[in-house]
Write an enzyme that holds these catalytic residues in place. Sequence first.
Site, short mmCIF file in Angstrom:
data_model
loop_
_atom_site.label_atom_id
_atom_site.label_comp_id
_atom_site.label_asym_id
_atom_site.label_seq_id
_atom_site.Cartn_x
_atom_site.Cartn_y
_atom_site.Cartn_z
N GLN A 101 0.84 -1.20 0.00
CA GLN A 101 0.00 0.00 0.00
C GLN A 101 0.88 1.25 0.00
OE1 GLN A 101 -2.42 1.66 3.36
NE2 GLN A 101 -4.14 0.90 2.15
N TYR A 186 -6.16 11.06 3.77
CA TYR A 186 -4.77 11.26 3.41
C TYR A 186 -4.67 12.04 2.09
CZ TYR A 186 -4.07 8.10 7.30
OH TYR A 186 -4.09 7.55 8.55
N ARG A 233 -7.58 2.36 -3.03
CA ARG A 233 -8.46 2.37 -1.87
C ARG A 233 -9.16 3.73 -1.76
NH1 ARG A 233 -7.77 1.03 4.65
NH2 ARG A 233 -9.20 -0.72 4.52
N GLY A 322 -9.39 -7.00 9.00
CA GLY A 322 -8.27 -6.34 9.65
C GLY A 322 -7.99 -6.95 11.02
N ARG A 323 -8.65 -6.43 12.05
CA ARG A 323 -8.37 -6.86 13.41
C ARG A 323 -8.48 -8.36 13.63
NH1 ARG A 323 -11.33 -1.88 16.71
NH2 ARG A 323 -9.94 -0.24 15.94
#
Length: 367
Positions: A101, A186, A233, A322-323
Amino acid sequence: MTLSPLFSSHQLGAHSLPNRIVMAPMTRSRTTQPGDIPNAMMAEYYAQRASAGLIISEATQISPQGKGYSFTPGIYSQAQINGWQQVTDAVHRAGGRIFLQLWHVGRMSHKVFHNGEPPVAPSALAPDAEVWIAEGEYAGEMVTCPTPRALSEDDIKAVIEDYRQAAINAKDAGFDGVEIHAANGYLIDQFLRSTSNQRTDQYGGNMTNRLRFLKEVIDTVAGVIGADHVGVRLAPYITARGMDCPYVIETILTAAEYLNTAGIGYLHLSEADWDDAPQIPDGFRTALRETFNGTIIVAGRYDKPRAEAILENEHADLVAFGRPFIANPDLPDRLARNIPLADFDANSLFGGGISGYSTYPTADING
């Protein structure tokens, strides 16, 4: 075994994925210092999770200017390229596939990362946000992001060149492709939204201009590694960090139309993952599917039933977790066998050593 759609294969460009489970990008801040260098500890961590159909690496800054958090990795120095090569070699030996990424945080940063100079952004507008700093006078603190410096057009050209070189470096490091991080407030996301982009030149104002930076980054990266090795993304319904733009949905769908024409490998939706978060309406998902013909990945607090449902109704092709991958390195196996998932240690999420990182065991399937 199981008839779950999570365990059917999927063709992503040249890569045949054995399942539809993606390891989502997750910052873990375990690099070697100084230099933000990936290391053997990270190689072990990613290799342990190589049974995912696809791994998307943690966010990785394309240049020193792109940094906004302590101990996050880069892909601009030879030492970083060599460090990432350890990671990709380990993942490939374990039978996995991994994309890097590419990240530029823009205004989501602080002067301590830039020799006392302000971060950069499309416009000199401060985000309503904080970043974690591990060293110096702010060590161990969450610190408010200052007002950034607006990029000049020459600066923008230099950042696009940084993306080009980062993609080349990622290929040299052995990655199977790259994901361009254009979400979550971002830099690229900052260009897309009217709330953070108030420029009056060719990179701001109307939607066409606000999309220009994303398009130029896509074209540049695809030009050096091939469009089918590129993912993007996006985060249409995430409005934190001063990003609540009234035109964002139209902008995202227009971006998706361009990404479809460009022939990129996949589009990755970052969905809100907190309690009472806004839900993405089915109307948007249908419109996105009609606009973008490539692979769609979704990420945002999915469990097995939700993942199966969105695959079955064809609103997505792959689901990123993810987690759950943190404490369950063998997550695909656990989901296939309906083995209860282990909980992770929240105190070891960011920074530290192997404890709470590469020390989580696989399930005892014989027990």
